[in-house]
Design a protein around this motif. Structure first.
Motif, short mmCIF file in Angstrom:
data_model
loop_
_atom_site.label_atom_id
_atom_site.label_comp_id
_atom_site.label_asym_id
_atom_site.label_seq_id
_atom_site.Cartn_x
_atom_site.Cartn_y
_atom_site.Cartn_z
N UNK A 92 5.87 2.59 -5.27
CA UNK A 92 5.17 1.39 -4.80
C UNK A 92 3.69 1.66 -4.54
N UNK A 146 3.00 -4.38 0.35
CA UNK A 146 2.88 -5.33 1.46
C UNK A 146 4.27 -5.72 1.95
N UNK A 170 7.02 -13.03 -1.13
CA UNK A 170 6.14 -11.95 -1.59
C UNK A 170 6.37 -10.68 -0.79
N UNK A 171 7.37 -10.72 0.08
CA UNK A 171 7.67 -9.48 0.80
C UNK A 171 8.16 -8.48 -0.23
N UNK A 172 7.68 -7.29 -0.13
CA UNK A 172 7.99 -6.34 -1.18
C UNK A 172 8.67 -5.11 -0.61
N UNK A 173 9.52 -4.50 -1.41
CA UNK A 173 10.16 -3.28 -0.95
C UNK A 173 9.14 -2.17 -0.82
N UNK A 174 9.19 -1.49 0.27
CA UNK A 174 8.36 -0.30 0.43
C UNK A 174 9.21 0.89 0.00
N UNK A 175 8.74 2.04 0.26
CA UNK A 175 9.49 3.24 -0.14
C UNK A 175 10.55 3.56 0.91
N UNK A 176 11.35 2.59 1.25
CA UNK A 176 12.29 2.73 2.36
C UNK A 176 13.67 2.20 1.98
N UNK A 181 3.40 -5.03 -4.71
CA UNK A 181 3.77 -3.76 -4.06
C UNK A 181 2.77 -3.38 -2.99
N UNK A 241 2.06 -2.16 4.16
CA UNK A 241 2.93 -1.09 4.60
C UNK A 241 2.29 0.26 4.25
N UNK A 242 3.06 1.33 4.42
CA UNK A 242 2.50 2.67 4.17
C UNK A 242 2.03 2.79 2.73
N UNK A 243 2.75 2.18 1.80
CA UNK A 243 2.34 2.27 0.39
C UNK A 243 1.00 1.58 0.16
#
Lengths: 290, 290, 290, 290
Positions: free
Chosen positions: D124, D166, B3-9, D164, D219-221
């Motif tokens: 995200x 996390x 469930x790890x999700x891509x962030x805006x990175x 999205x 995360x930041x999102x």
């Protein structure tokens, strides 16, 4: 005379009390007429063009207002074919590839790449066309091409400026130079183009080589500048045509990246990190700022 | 599963300790190889392509990896010619014209227009290709084209969705439909293309017309969708090819505006002002906010 | 000295045989350091900035490398607040509104608007900062502000050039001038800013008004140019700050359009059509072209 | 019901015979009213806003139509401060840096970066806001937050989809999470915001950690999604606000590159070349193609 200056705001008024004709006139164009059931492109019904003119001829028609001769169309086609791609080391290509991994449409990826074809990355052809125009003018005024070219090279060297369209920091000899010059040389010999821009460009190449250990051959910008001037395009459209050509490579690369499924591709593979040359880590000065 | 999700990175790492090969591999491509003195496009030296292939064939080569047959090249060319322009009432054209008056490069103006060819403005062809693919698949599974088309129309109507590529709010009958269908019909009859997408598209047009007072003829998106599928392009490239085609009209219009010298052109001629439907004029509440 | 010229291709090599350090160094920056678990912005850990500095102070920090004083931060904030919007008659706003109806992301709509803030639409503030810098230099060399301003106005009039930042074709007196000049005047009086750019700008306004029936008051570009120079920003960042400010209005307008659900919005309501001033309808010349 | 579908063409007509009011109404807005000498932003005269509201409050006013409370303004400010930059490994930053070396305006470089904040790179936060909305709704319908979150995590895992907002492939724990959650927790405790989105987000974080060796922190999102929902923004504006925030970093990086004077910067330092995995060098098939 006035010192009133444009601010960052809209354009001047056509009339004190506009009519609907002013409104439609505000958007007037000579490029196309679109009415229900009708699409005229430069006067020709689109249905007559489809299947009859090549894509390059259509480009010419849209930009110039009339159809090219067959020889002109072929020469334009060759120049458009020549400049489509220079790989991901070109920032226009790399930026489009990265855009394609960020969840935008393919059109946004192409727009991103095209946006980078600015004065430095996409403007050399346009600038070279302006230089050629100067030389042609000097010849029209009675100077010999080599004399005029030598004079121009001297002037640029004195100003420590580069002459756009010659030399390449990557290719000792740009592989696109010779086939383009062969084609434009044939066209000029056949009387299909005037030949003046070609003579000016070759004179400039000779003048640049004079007294140097190695020549400084024309690059793609110089070779296409000759073609486009021989075909009568204004310099600004030199950049416009380069945009149409390079869009093909930009699209091909963006699509390759999108099809491969990468997500949020940065310039470096991980775990490589950009270098840092900024302030040392520090704490915010004490004291409530808010 | 994760469930790890891509962030805006940025994107994932290739290896724990990368080498220079990982770095060059990060930017690997099958589109072109650029080395000093060499430009290979899909394996072909650029100097062999210049003057030998048409611009449309070059587009095919760059996107597909191999050269088209002569018949395929001509069909692609016809579709590219068809969609170049729809006048300043198209927002892509209008935005590019406005950009050209704001002191940007011609490339920025073209990028502005291309940026607007999104899912709604530029995506109908791509979406129609997906619909055609579904129909072709149903036919491959044994259904008759008309049966499959009728079923699909019923499904879309039940969901109150539009079928992309049919009807036009402007043209009762899109003038680009007939010449494109004639050409693709000829190609299919000659065995130059498979014909399945054409049959699917025509069946869909019949199914849409059934029981209606007026037909709902294919528009440019539907007609080019048939052509591009007959030529084997994936749907996303349908939008990509539309971008290349429409870029021509965008450039022609941006250039017309730039050459005319307008400055900071807004949508309305002055002194017309946009309507206002917001809050009535009011004063900032008393009390020092800062 | 060399006449080798940059072509439309990538940048020069750092070394004959690069190492991984060259690769990370290629992307070196002094703006931020991002490592696992760490985000340093100009040396400050991001977690110390959140909740402690205002958005305007953060903008200053990122662009200048250090935090502003409280007075500097307030002045920057005022200038950013002032320029957010000028309605859909501004092409940057209109283009973003149209983009929002074409099926693109809100980010693409904002990018479309920002792309139009070019030399003419967004560059007047930057150009005014350059003019102010010239005047300040003349004063530093011993000239009186009014004397230097009169000389500059005379020079521009002789060259038939506009002085950027003064006059407005829409507002007889730009409503943003007075509050910005009041704030910067207070800051200069308090010793929070040097005051030289303000004196130069006011002298220029006087010189422009001399001998004219109506004054030519500073517009938003002129007033923010004074603020940004008083705060020590280089001219190019004048445009950059305008971009950040106007992005707010661009976003608000794009969002309004997107929320309203319009699709493919052109500049004119139908059935109005753009005027046509091109070639009369004509037939393609006979003869098979292909 | 209709099956007529929009083509890639302009929007529908307001009336059969439009008047000038239809024309100005076509561009109507509730955001601002610009008349000679007047700039109303959401009803407030711009001169009253300058120096009185912070830039963050101005952003709120423009997007929402009314001024925020002081607490709302501070919370928005914190979120805008948090997301300004993530270094050149983010493609939005890298693309803008490359653009700045290509001879475009600084505005074009910013637009290039913003254009990359698409569904994957910038979306995200927006997507997380939609997830939070679903959870809040379930709670409003009577479910406990943890129960609803566990159900949602199970559903996503079954569909092999990411939630999205996390986890972070770069930061084990995003340093921006804690300060943002602290601030929004205080605001909710003080009754300045409703608190429902915060409870939903924390429940989701717990549900994601359950039964895993390591937590999957926001995360930041995710953290900004909570803030923006607590403040009542619709999800699409989550991306919009991220665009405004990240534009600051994009500008800072583009400016650093421009000031350094690099020209046509590609992703790799020379002489490194992109890898090649395409067709082996080959000759064009014999036979005149043209």
């Amino acid at each position: 005379m006035t010192t009133r200056t444009p601010a960052t705001e809209p354009a001047p008024a056509p009339a004190a009390s506009p009519s609907l004709d002013d409104v439609t006139g505000w958007w007037s164009t000579a490029v196309s007429r679109i009415r229900p059931g009708e699409i005229l492109l430069r006067g020709y019904p689109v249905q007559q063009l489809i299947g009859q003119v090549s894509f390059a001829e259509q480009i010419w028609l849209m930009l110039r207002g009339d159809l090219p001769t067959a020889a002109q169309g072929r020469l334009l086609e060759a120049a458009l074919v020549a400049a489509v791609d220079h790989g991901p080391q070109a920032p226009s290509i790399a930026a489009a590839r990265m855009a394609a991994t960020c969840g935008t449409g393919l059109n946004n990826a192409v727009a991103t790449g095209v946006n980078l074809l600015g004065d430095v990355h996409g403007g050399a052809g346009q600038q070279c066309m302006e230089v050629l125009a100067r030389l042609e003018e000097a010849v029209a005024d009675g100077a010999g091409p080599d004399e005029a070219a030598t004079h121009l090279v001297r002037e640029y060297r004195a100003a420590r400026r580069h002459i756009p369209g010659f030399g390449h920091r990557f290719h000792p000899r740009d592989p696109r130079r010779d086939p383009l010059l062969t084609l434009v040389g044939q066209a000029a010999a056949d009387g299909d183009t005037p030949g003046g821009a070609l003579r000016a460009g070759l004179a400039l190449e000779r003048a640049l080589a004079a007294g140097r250990p190695r020549p400084v051959p024309m690059n793609i910008d110089g070779a296409t500048a000759i073609v486009y001037r021989e075909l009568g395009f204004p310099p600004e459209l030199g950049r416009g045509l380069f945009v149409l050509s390079r869009s093909v490579g930009i699209l091909a690369h963006a699509w390759e990246e999108k099809a491969a499924g990468a997500r949020i591709k940065g310039p470096l593979p991980r775990p490589l990190l950009p270098g840092y040359e900024g302030a040392a880590p520090r704490d915010l000065p004490p004291g409530e700022r808010r």
